[in-house]
Write a protein that holds these residues in place. Structure first.
Motif, mmCIF file in Angstrom:
data_model
loop_
_atom_site.group_PDB
_atom_site.id
_atom_site.type_symbol
_atom_site.label_atom_id
_atom_site.label_comp_id
_atom_site.label_asym_id
_atom_site.label_seq_id
_atom_site.Cartn_x
_atom_site.Cartn_y
_atom_site.Cartn_z
ATOM 1 N N ALA A 100 0.821 -1.250 -0.019
ATOM 2 C CA ALA A 100 0.034 0.019 -0.203
ATOM 3 C C ALA A 100 0.765 1.329 0.181
ATOM 4 O O ALA A 100 2.044 1.335 0.375
ATOM 5 C CB ALA A 100 -0.753 -0.161 1.291
ATOM 6 N N PRO A 101 0.362 2.458 -0.352
ATOM 7 C CA PRO A 101 1.050 3.651 -0.398
ATOM 8 C C PRO A 101 1.372 4.007 1.079
ATOM 9 O O PRO A 101 2.349 4.952 1.183
ATOM 10 C CB PRO A 101 0.042 4.611 -1.003
ATOM 11 N N GLN A 102 0.785 3.417 2.225
ATOM 12 C CA GLN A 102 1.173 4.046 3.431
ATOM 13 C C GLN A 102 2.265 3.068 3.812
ATOM 14 O O GLN A 102 2.648 3.069 5.154
ATOM 15 C CB GLN A 102 -0.065 3.748 4.315
ATOM 16 N N ALA A 103 2.823 2.177 3.125
ATOM 17 C CA ALA A 103 4.021 1.336 3.853
ATOM 18 C C ALA A 103 5.132 2.180 4.265
ATOM 19 O O ALA A 103 5.478 1.685 5.447
ATOM 20 C CB ALA A 103 4.465 0.150 2.602
ATOM 21 N N ALA A 104 5.695 3.138 3.622
ATOM 22 C CA ALA A 104 6.432 3.870 4.280
ATOM 23 C C ALA A 104 6.166 4.560 5.495
ATOM 24 O O ALA A 104 7.226 4.534 6.357
ATOM 25 C CB ALA A 104 7.201 5.097 3.272
ATOM 26 N N SER A 105 4.989 5.286 5.436
ATOM 27 C CA SER A 105 4.662 5.901 6.768
ATOM 28 C C SER A 105 4.362 4.740 7.884
ATOM 29 O O SER A 105 4.780 5.154 9.065
ATOM 30 C CB SER A 105 3.016 6.411 6.853
ATOM 31 N N ILE A 106 3.913 3.617 7.591
ATOM 32 C CA ILE A 106 3.869 2.594 8.705
ATOM 33 C C ILE A 106 5.350 2.333 9.097
ATOM 34 O O ILE A 106 5.576 2.121 10.405
ATOM 35 C CB ILE A 106 3.360 1.350 8.362
ATOM 36 N N ARG A 107 6.502 2.155 8.420
ATOM 37 C CA ARG A 107 7.983 2.081 8.599
ATOM 38 C C ARG A 107 8.323 2.968 9.553
ATOM 39 O O ARG A 107 8.856 2.848 10.690
ATOM 40 C CB ARG A 107 8.619 1.613 7.315
ATOM 41 N N GLU A 108 8.079 4.413 8.953
ATOM 42 C CA GLU A 108 8.395 5.321 9.843
ATOM 43 C C GLU A 108 7.861 5.464 11.567
ATOM 44 O O GLU A 108 8.398 5.605 12.211
ATOM 45 C CB GLU A 108 8.063 6.798 9.217
ATOM 46 N N LEU A 109 6.237 5.023 11.267
ATOM 47 C CA LEU A 109 5.737 5.119 12.612
ATOM 48 C C LEU A 109 6.364 3.887 13.657
ATOM 49 O O LEU A 109 6.513 4.287 14.687
ATOM 50 C CB LEU A 109 4.268 4.838 12.744
ATOM 51 N N ALA A 110 6.815 2.752 12.981
ATOM 52 C CA ALA A 110 7.506 1.843 13.741
ATOM 53 C C ALA A 110 8.773 2.161 14.464
ATOM 54 O O ALA A 110 9.023 2.165 15.596
ATOM 55 C CB ALA A 110 7.641 0.582 13.082
ATOM 56 N N ALA A 111 9.344 2.947 13.727
ATOM 57 C CA ALA A 111 10.824 3.213 13.894
ATOM 58 C C ALA A 111 10.548 4.325 14.882
ATOM 59 O O ALA A 111 11.438 4.360 16.064
ATOM 60 C CB ALA A 111 11.553 3.913 12.836
ATOM 61 N N LEU A 112 9.528 5.236 15.175
ATOM 62 C CA LEU A 112 9.527 6.281 16.076
ATOM 63 C C LEU A 112 9.008 5.549 17.377
ATOM 64 O O LEU A 112 9.331 6.236 18.522
ATOM 65 C CB LEU A 112 8.423 7.139 15.540
ATOM 66 N N ILE A 113 7.842 4.839 17.470
ATOM 67 C CA ILE A 113 7.451 4.149 18.538
ATOM 68 C C ILE A 113 8.640 3.336 19.305
ATOM 69 O O ILE A 113 8.687 3.352 20.439
ATOM 70 C CB ILE A 113 6.332 3.293 18.098
ATOM 71 N N GLU A 114 9.451 2.596 18.315
ATOM 72 C CA GLU A 114 10.607 1.903 18.984
ATOM 73 C C GLU A 114 11.490 3.032 19.736
ATOM 74 O O GLU A 114 12.025 2.863 20.815
ATOM 75 C CB GLU A 114 11.578 1.081 17.914
ATOM 76 N N LEU A 115 11.744 4.141 19.091
ATOM 77 C CA LEU A 115 12.613 5.323 19.447
ATOM 78 C C LEU A 115 12.111 5.708 20.981
ATOM 79 O O LEU A 115 12.463 5.913 21.942
ATOM 80 C CB LEU A 115 12.801 6.368 18.772
ATOM 81 N N ARG A 116 10.554 5.849 21.026
ATOM 82 C CA ARG A 116 9.802 6.373 22.045
ATOM 83 C C ARG A 116 10.080 5.258 23.312
ATOM 84 O O ARG A 116 10.160 5.586 24.358
ATOM 85 C CB ARG A 116 8.459 6.589 21.781
ATOM 86 N N ASP A 118 12.434 3.045 23.634
ATOM 87 C CA ASP A 118 13.708 3.296 24.029
ATOM 88 C C ASP A 118 13.903 4.437 25.114
ATOM 89 O O ASP A 118 14.453 4.082 26.151
ATOM 90 C CB ASP A 118 14.741 3.349 22.905
ATOM 91 N N THR A 119 13.173 5.395 25.001
ATOM 92 C CA THR A 119 13.232 6.644 25.902
ATOM 93 C C THR A 119 12.544 6.225 27.331
ATOM 94 O O THR A 119 13.221 6.587 28.097
ATOM 95 C CB THR A 119 12.696 7.740 25.229
ATOM 96 N N THR A 120 11.525 5.505 27.115
ATOM 97 C CA THR A 120 10.878 5.000 28.519
ATOM 98 C C THR A 120 11.657 4.038 29.123
ATOM 99 O O THR A 120 11.945 4.277 30.493
ATOM 100 C CB THR A 120 9.626 4.419 28.253
ATOM 101 N N SER A 121 12.383 3.065 28.636
ATOM 102 C CA SER A 121 13.371 2.289 29.216
ATOM 103 C C SER A 121 14.502 2.952 29.692
ATOM 104 O O SER A 121 15.060 2.713 30.698
ATOM 105 C CB SER A 121 13.874 1.107 28.237
ATOM 106 N N GLU A 122 15.043 4.082 29.136
ATOM 107 C CA GLU A 122 16.254 4.687 29.609
ATOM 108 C C GLU A 122 15.827 5.665 30.451
ATOM 109 O O GLU A 122 16.608 5.519 31.682
ATOM 110 C CB GLU A 122 16.485 5.915 28.467
ATOM 111 N N VAL A 123 14.713 6.114 30.633
ATOM 112 C CA VAL A 123 14.228 6.767 31.988
ATOM 113 C C VAL A 123 14.031 5.882 33.054
ATOM 114 O O VAL A 123 14.590 6.425 34.251
ATOM 115 C CB VAL A 123 12.956 7.646 31.465
ATOM 116 N N ILE A 124 13.573 4.796 32.851
ATOM 117 C CA ILE A 124 13.373 3.832 33.855
ATOM 118 C C ILE A 124 14.731 3.388 34.437
ATOM 119 O O ILE A 124 15.007 3.436 35.780
ATOM 120 C CB ILE A 124 12.723 2.559 33.583
#
Length: 561
Positions: A100-116, A118-124
């Motif tokens: 689908a045309p949204q494949a790139a957006s989904i990949r970007e969303l997955a990367a951003l969520i992984e980063l978020r 990671d941030t919560t784990s870092e704060v803990i």
């Protein structure tokens, strides 16, 4: 007859052609409807998994904040369990939108969520290594807010695009269904059995689609409710976090109570409340602060036995104050008034501190009472910490045996009082006092007897002090008395009163009464003898030792430099 047969044949041929045309048309349209249904289901699955990812992300963040606020390891486990679920849903989303045309957006969303995550784990990890203050600045980071905003923006973008596709596909499906129904209606006079079979098939698929739509609507409604609850919980956690942060910054009891009043007015706008604090003797509780328009009148003073929460050390909820279990510290409301109440005990380190009382129009229970319980828990910890800090502060400046200030407080207070007298052009007297023959008394009666004598003299010295005087234990059997704005004659008179009182003092030790002791006293004056604290101490000490050399039990004035 041949013509009739021909007409029949022609009619049959026409009917057959129409039947074949209708059948072919219905077949093609049915296939198209099924394809449309698959795409509709596909869009709903994408929207459903996208909503689940968002809900799970908010759940992970809420678990992180709960762990930071409470230190409860169960919230840490809840946070750690969120990441696998999010990854599984993201993998499903990626598979659904692979072409689908949204494949790139989904990949970007997955990367951003992984980063978020990671941030919560870092704060803990930072919290577990350095504590809550170390992570507060990280939680207020603009980068963190920007990252979360981008995630929300990307999720909303993908969801809106899928909703648009869903509406388009539903519209196409409805048009195709209309075509099929029209063809079926035209084909009924020619081929009732075939059309009826097709029509029954279509009706069944329509029912299935409606059932699927109803299930999807129900799921979307439940998801919306879950998201709303999570958002409310997130807001409550943020408010509680801000409340805890303010409590940590409070320097006294009044500030902590003011912060509590402001917080509960915001979190429970429909409820009035009050905080009662137990006296040090634990025999009564006094009203410390109140807020809101109380629908029921509460007494300003209560006995611990008047409150079920203080009796049982557990929260006590009453849906109607006319009930049998209402606390006795409430005045009976009018007969036609329905008032709910909640009493939440305040305790820290197994010590009862007081009670948080809430009122609201009833019958109850009071809405969102669990938020008030969390506030009560944090207030209990803050009150316990403030009392401990006050106790430690007193211990740091008080001598435990005599009850007087210690030498450290003397070294802080003498320059301050001297500077104040200098500004006001007033004199200041410094007395150095020593218990005569204390070593002999200590050797005769033991250390316990010596401690009893020092404690008794401490009480005597306090009894002969004005509120502005500062009495300190200098060390061992030596004491110091600062007399601000006192001239030399008055200081000598005060010194003589203390010396005479010490001679008349009796102490009780080991079931017997012992006579008091004599004192040697040295006196130094500002500005007559010295202009700084070090000089005053040195001259007063020298005068004290001069009194000892001259036979003890006397007062000596420092020599003029």
């Amino acid at each position: 007859m041949i013509r009739t047969h021909a007409r029949y044949s022609f009619g049959f041929a026409v009917a057959t052609a129409i039947m074949l045309l209708v059948g072919l048309s219905i077949l093609l349209a049915t296939r198209q409807i099924r394809a449309d249904n698959r795409w509709i289901t596909h869009s709903r699955e994408v929207i459903e998994h996208l909503a689940r990812v968002r809900a799970e992300l908010l759940e992970g963040i809420a678990a992180q904040r709960s762990y930071l606020l409470t230190g409860d390891r169960s919230f840490r486990v809840q946070h750690d369990n969120v990441r696998p679920a999010i990854r599984q849903d993201l993998a499903t989303l990626t598979a659904l939108t692979m072409d689908a045309p949204q494949a790139a957006s989904i990949r970007e969303l997955a990367a951003l969520i992984e980063l978020r995550l990671d941030t919560t784990s870092e704060v803990i990890r930072l919290y577990e290594s350095n504590g809550l203050p170390a992570v507060q600045e990280r939680l207020r980071s603009a980068d963190l807010r920007t990252l979360m905003a981008r995630i929300e923006q990307l999720q909303l973008q993908i969801q809106n695009e899928q909703q648009t596709l869903l509406l388009q596909r539903i519209a196409v499906s409805r048009r195709n269904t209309g075509v099929v129904l029209a063809l079926a209606t035209l084909g009924i006079p020619l081929s009732l059995s075939i059309v009826w079979a097709i029509y029954a098939l279509l009706r069944r698929e329509v029912r299935q689609r409606k059932a699927a739509q109803a299930r999807a609507d129900t799921l979307n409604h439940e998801l919306a409710q879950s998201v709303a609850r999570l958002e409310q919980a997130g807001n409550d956690l943020a408010d509680l976090g801000h409340y805890v942060s303010l409590l940590l910054g409070c320097q006294d009891l009044g500030e902590a109570l003011d912060v509590t009043r402001y917080t509960l007015l915001k979190l429970l706008p429909g409820a009035a409340g009050a905080v009662y604090l137990l006296s040090p003797s634990q025999d009564h509780a006094e009203l410390a602060i109140g807020w809101g328009q109380a629908p029921a009148e509460a007494r300003g003073l209560m006995m611990p036995s008047d409150c079920w929460a203080l009796r049982r050390a557990q929260p006590h909820f009453v849906d109607n104050l006319h009930g049998e279990t209402a606390c006795q510290h409430f005045e009976p409301p009018p007969h036609d008034a329905h008032i709910a109440s909640a009493c939440l005990p305040l305790s820290a380190q197994a010590v009862s501190l007081g009670v948080l009382v809430l009122f609201a129009d009833g019958p109850g229970p009071i809405p969102r009472i669990e938020i008030a319980a969390a506030v009560a828990e944090q207030l209990s910890l803050a009150l316990g910490n403030l009392r401990l800090q006050e106790k430690l502060r007193l211990q740091s400046i008080r001598d435990a045996l005599s009850g007087l200030y210690n030498r450290r407080y003397l070294e802080e207070s003498l320059p301050r009082e001297l500077a104040r007298c200098q500004r006001r052009e007033k004199p200041l007297a410094l007395l150095m006092l020593d218990l005569d023959h204390f070593k002999v008394f200590n050797d005769t009666h033991g250390h316990t007897g010596g401690d009893t004598l020092i404690a008794a003299f401490g009480r005597l010295l306090l009894a002969h002090c004005r509120p502005e005087d500062i009495a300190c234990r200098y060390g061992g059997e030596e004491f110091t008395l600062i007399l601000p704005e006192v001239d030399e004659d008055t200081a000598l008179q005060r010194a003589e009163e203390i010396r005479t009182a010490a001679m008349r003092m009796t102490i009780t030790f080991d079931n017997r009464s012992l006579a008091g002791t004599s004192l040697s006293i040295g006196l130094a004056m500002y500005p007559h003898h010295a202009h700084d604290s070090a000089g005053l101490e040195r001259l007063a000490d020298a005068a004290l030792y001069q009194a000892k050399r001259n036979g003890r039990n006397r007062i000596e004035v420092a020599a003029t430099v």
